[in-house]
Design a protein around this motif. Structure first.
Motif, PDB file in Angstrom:
ATOM      1  N   VAL A   1      14.328   9.691  -2.974  1.00  0.00           N
ATOM      2  CA  VAL A   1      14.804   9.503  -4.480  1.00  0.00           C
ATOM      3  C   VAL A   1      13.639   9.848  -5.506  1.00  0.00           C
ATOM      4  N   ASN A   2      13.973  10.604  -6.608  1.00  0.00           N
ATOM      5  CA  ASN A   2      13.071  10.753  -7.544  1.00  0.00           C
ATOM      6  C   ASN A   2      13.008   9.540  -8.695  1.00  0.00           C
ATOM      7  N   LEU A   3      11.941   9.004  -8.918  1.00  0.00           N
ATOM      8  CA  LEU A   3      11.661   7.644  -9.415  1.00  0.00           C
ATOM      9  C   LEU A   3      11.935   8.096 -11.066  1.00  0.00           C
ATOM     10  N   GLU A   4      11.629   9.060 -11.619  1.00  0.00           N
ATOM     11  CA  GLU A   4      11.944   9.539 -12.945  1.00  0.00           C
ATOM     12  C   GLU A   4      12.980   9.467 -13.246  1.00  0.00           C
ATOM     13  N   ASN A   5      14.048  10.392 -12.613  1.00  0.00           N
ATOM     14  CA  ASN A   5      15.539  10.528 -13.253  1.00  0.00           C
ATOM     15  C   ASN A   5      16.430   9.877 -12.165  1.00  0.00           C
ATOM     16  N   GLN A   6      15.866   9.112 -10.920  1.00  0.00           N
ATOM     17  CA  GLN A   6      16.760   8.435 -10.045  1.00  0.00           C
ATOM     18  C   GLN A   6      17.845   9.546  -9.145  1.00  0.00           C
ATOM     19  N   GLU A   7      17.382  10.541  -9.124  1.00  0.00           N
ATOM     20  CA  GLU A   7      18.430  11.473  -8.370  1.00  0.00           C
ATOM     21  C   GLU A   7      17.749  11.871  -6.774  1.00  0.00           C
ATOM     22  N   VAL A   8      18.627  12.028  -6.068  1.00  0.00           N
ATOM     23  CA  VAL A   8      18.476  12.093  -4.651  1.00  0.00           C
ATOM     24  C   VAL A   8      17.675  13.504  -4.254  1.00  0.00           C
ATOM     25  N   ILE A   9      16.582  13.520  -3.995  1.00  0.00           N
ATOM     26  CA  ILE A   9      15.843  14.845  -3.758  1.00  0.00           C
ATOM     27  C   ILE A   9      16.240  15.267  -2.415  1.00  0.00           C
ATOM     28  N   ARG A  10      16.236  14.495  -1.432  1.00  0.00           N
ATOM     29  CA  ARG A  10      16.617  14.998  -0.192  1.00  0.00           C
ATOM     30  C   ARG A  10      17.428  14.070   0.650  1.00  0.00           C
ATOM     31  N   GLN A  11      18.409  14.396   1.287  1.00  0.00           N
ATOM     32  CA  GLN A  11      19.360  13.490   2.027  1.00  0.00           C
ATOM     33  C   GLN A  11      19.867  13.952   3.486  1.00  0.00           C
ATOM     34  N   ASP A  12      19.407  13.214   4.290  1.00  0.00           N
ATOM     35  CA  ASP A  12      19.849  13.611   5.845  1.00  0.00           C
ATOM     36  C   ASP A  12      20.638  12.706   6.404  1.00  0.00           C
ATOM     37  N   CYS A  13      22.038  12.809   6.907  1.00  0.00           N
ATOM     38  CA  CYS A  13      22.797  11.917   7.402  1.00  0.00           C
ATOM     39  C   CYS A  13      23.299  12.399   8.706  1.00  0.00           C
TER      40      CYS A  13
ATOM     41  N   ILE B   1       0.815  -1.120   0.085  1.00  0.00           N
ATOM     42  CA  ILE B   1       0.065  -0.116  -0.082  1.00  0.00           C
ATOM     43  C   ILE B   1       0.933   1.070  -0.092  1.00  0.00           C
ATOM     44  N   TYR B   2       1.836   1.201   0.939  1.00  0.00           N
ATOM     45  CA  TYR B   2       2.827   2.530   0.956  1.00  0.00           C
ATOM     46  C   TYR B   2       3.489   2.419  -0.444  1.00  0.00           C
ATOM     47  N   LEU B   3       3.925   1.493  -0.957  1.00  0.00           N
ATOM     48  CA  LEU B   3       4.584   1.401  -2.318  1.00  0.00           C
ATOM     49  C   LEU B   3       3.690   2.176  -3.595  1.00  0.00           C
ATOM     50  N   ILE B   4       2.227   1.803  -3.439  1.00  0.00           N
ATOM     51  CA  ILE B   4       1.620   2.462  -4.498  1.00  0.00           C
ATOM     52  C   ILE B   4       1.338   4.034  -4.259  1.00  0.00           C
ATOM     53  N   GLU B   5       1.457   4.416  -2.883  1.00  0.00           N
ATOM     54  CA  GLU B   5       1.408   5.760  -2.732  1.00  0.00           C
ATOM     55  C   GLU B   5       2.524   6.463  -3.027  1.00  0.00           C
ATOM     56  N   ASP B   6       3.639   5.936  -2.872  1.00  0.00           N
ATOM     57  CA  ASP B   6       5.161   6.495  -3.311  1.00  0.00           C
ATOM     58  C   ASP B   6       5.226   6.521  -4.621  1.00  0.00           C
ATOM     59  N   LEU B   7       4.701   5.602  -5.374  1.00  0.00           N
ATOM     60  CA  LEU B   7       4.574   5.525  -7.045  1.00  0.00           C
ATOM     61  C   LEU B   7       3.705   6.820  -7.465  1.00  0.00           C
ATOM     62  N   PHE B   8       2.595   6.993  -6.802  1.00  0.00           N
ATOM     63  CA  PHE B   8       1.785   7.973  -7.385  1.00  0.00           C
ATOM     64  C   PHE B   8       2.392   9.281  -6.909  1.00  0.00           C
ATOM     65  N   ARG B   9       3.023   9.635  -5.871  1.00  0.00           N
ATOM     66  CA  ARG B   9       3.926  10.812  -5.785  1.00  0.00           C
ATOM     67  C   ARG B   9       5.057  11.066  -6.803  1.00  0.00           C
ATOM     68  N   GLY B  10       5.775   9.896  -7.016  1.00  0.00           N
ATOM     69  CA  GLY B  10       6.885   9.852  -7.954  1.00  0.00           C
ATOM     70  C   GLY B  10       8.171  10.001  -7.028  1.00  0.00           C
ATOM     71  N   SER B  11       8.307   9.812  -5.812  1.00  0.00           N
ATOM     72  CA  SER B  11       9.378   9.511  -5.014  1.00  0.00           C
ATOM     73  C   SER B  11       9.257   8.564  -4.103  1.00  0.00           C
ATOM     74  N   LEU B  12      10.507   8.015  -3.860  1.00  0.00           N
ATOM     75  CA  LEU B  12      10.612   6.861  -2.931  1.00  0.00           C
ATOM     76  C   LEU B  12      11.674   7.027  -1.767  1.00  0.00           C
ATOM     77  N   PRO B  13      11.178   6.912  -0.439  1.00  0.00           N
ATOM     78  CA  PRO B  13      11.873   7.105   0.587  1.00  0.00           C
ATOM     79  C   PRO B  13      12.679   5.826   1.042  1.00  0.00           C
ATOM     80  N   LEU B  14      13.901   6.091   1.162  1.00  0.00           N
ATOM     81  CA  LEU B  14      14.731   4.970   1.396  1.00  0.00           C
ATOM     82  C   LEU B  14      15.725   5.314   2.661  1.00  0.00           C
ATOM     83  N   ASP B  15      16.272   4.491   3.454  1.00  0.00           N
ATOM     84  CA  ASP B  15      17.203   4.656   4.218  1.00  0.00           C
ATOM     85  C   ASP B  15      18.598   3.785   4.133  1.00  0.00           C
TER      86      ASP B  15
END
Length: 241
Positions: free
Chosen positions: A226-238, A184-198
């Motif tokens: 991560v932006n799913l279209e161009n596979q670039e990191v939109i935000r990064q907090d380390c 379910i969360y994966l469908i929401e992330d696909l709709f927004r076009g970004s994927l949260p990863l850690d």
């Protein structure tokens, strides 16, 4: 022959006159000039009686206090030196910094399959803040989706000189990771076009401290978007743990 019953004859003849002057066993001329000797009685001096007091030997309160003060100062100074040496020489954990995260491939298959394919390149910077060299056995990079681990990769170890920095490059390649529980969360992330990863990166090693090997470790965690279209990191907090 005389008869025994007759009286004894006198030692001096009767016509010898009796002595009229005293005789002291010294010549009469000197005896006339000397006074008669009368010995004087011995003289006595009476002193009051004081009880004897025992004194302590070899103690000087002033000297003892000075010696104790100097000993305390020396001990305190030595303790400060030892604490400072322990603070500067005791090994600390290495510092990890994510220099770069790059997704070489990121594909998401929607439900009902709900899988993720990830090819992740990570550039790390390992900094050794100590005065002794560091030998790290391995570097482990893990990746997860919404708190669920997807997989990990282990990079080879290396050597970092004292107060030095080492750069490490590793790649994480995961194919067909199922995420059915998070569909379910994966469908929401696909709709927004970004994927949260850690990601979690951990380094383990040992440091040679004189004649001892001291184990050390360091890790850093990053939250990515991560932006799913161009596979670039939109935000990064380390942040380091």
């Amino acid at each position: 022959m005389e008869k025994t019953g007759d009286p004894a004859a006198p030692l001096l003849p009767p016509h010898y006159p009796p002595p009229t002057e005293p005789c002291y066993g010294v010549p009469a001329a000197e005896a006339a000039l000397q006074e008669p000797y009368f010995p004087e009685p011995p003289a006595y001096v009476l002193l009051p009686f004081y009880p004897r007091r025992h004194r302590r030997r070899g103690r000087c309160h002033c000297c003892g206090s000075l010696l104790s003060s100097s000993a305390l100062l020396s001990s305190a100074f030595l303790l400060v030196i030892l604490c400072s040496a322990a603070f500067f020489l005791w090994p600390s954990d290495p510092q990890l910094t994510v220099a770069r995260l790059r997704f070489d491939d990121l594909r998401v298959t929607p439900p009902p399959f709900a899988t993720i394919d990830v090819v992740l390149s990570v550039d790390l910077m390992v900094r050794n803040p100590d005065f002794f060299s560091l030998d790290y056995r391995s570097i482990v990079v893990s990746i997860g989706y919404r708190g669920r681990p997807l997989g990990s990769v282990t990079a080879d170890g290396g050597h970092v000189r004292a107060r030095g920095v080492s750069h490490v490059h590793t790649k994480l390649d995961l194919d067909g990771i199922l995420v059915l529980n998070d569909a379910i969360y994966l469908i929401e992330d696909l709709f927004r076009g970004s994927l949260p990863l850690d990601t979690v990166t951990e380094v383990q090693g040992r440091m040679r401290l004189f004649f001892f090997d001291v184990p050390v470790q360091g890790n850093v965690s990053c939250a990515l978007n991560v932006n799913l279209e161009n596979q670039e990191v939109i935000r990064q907090d380390c942040y380091s743990e």
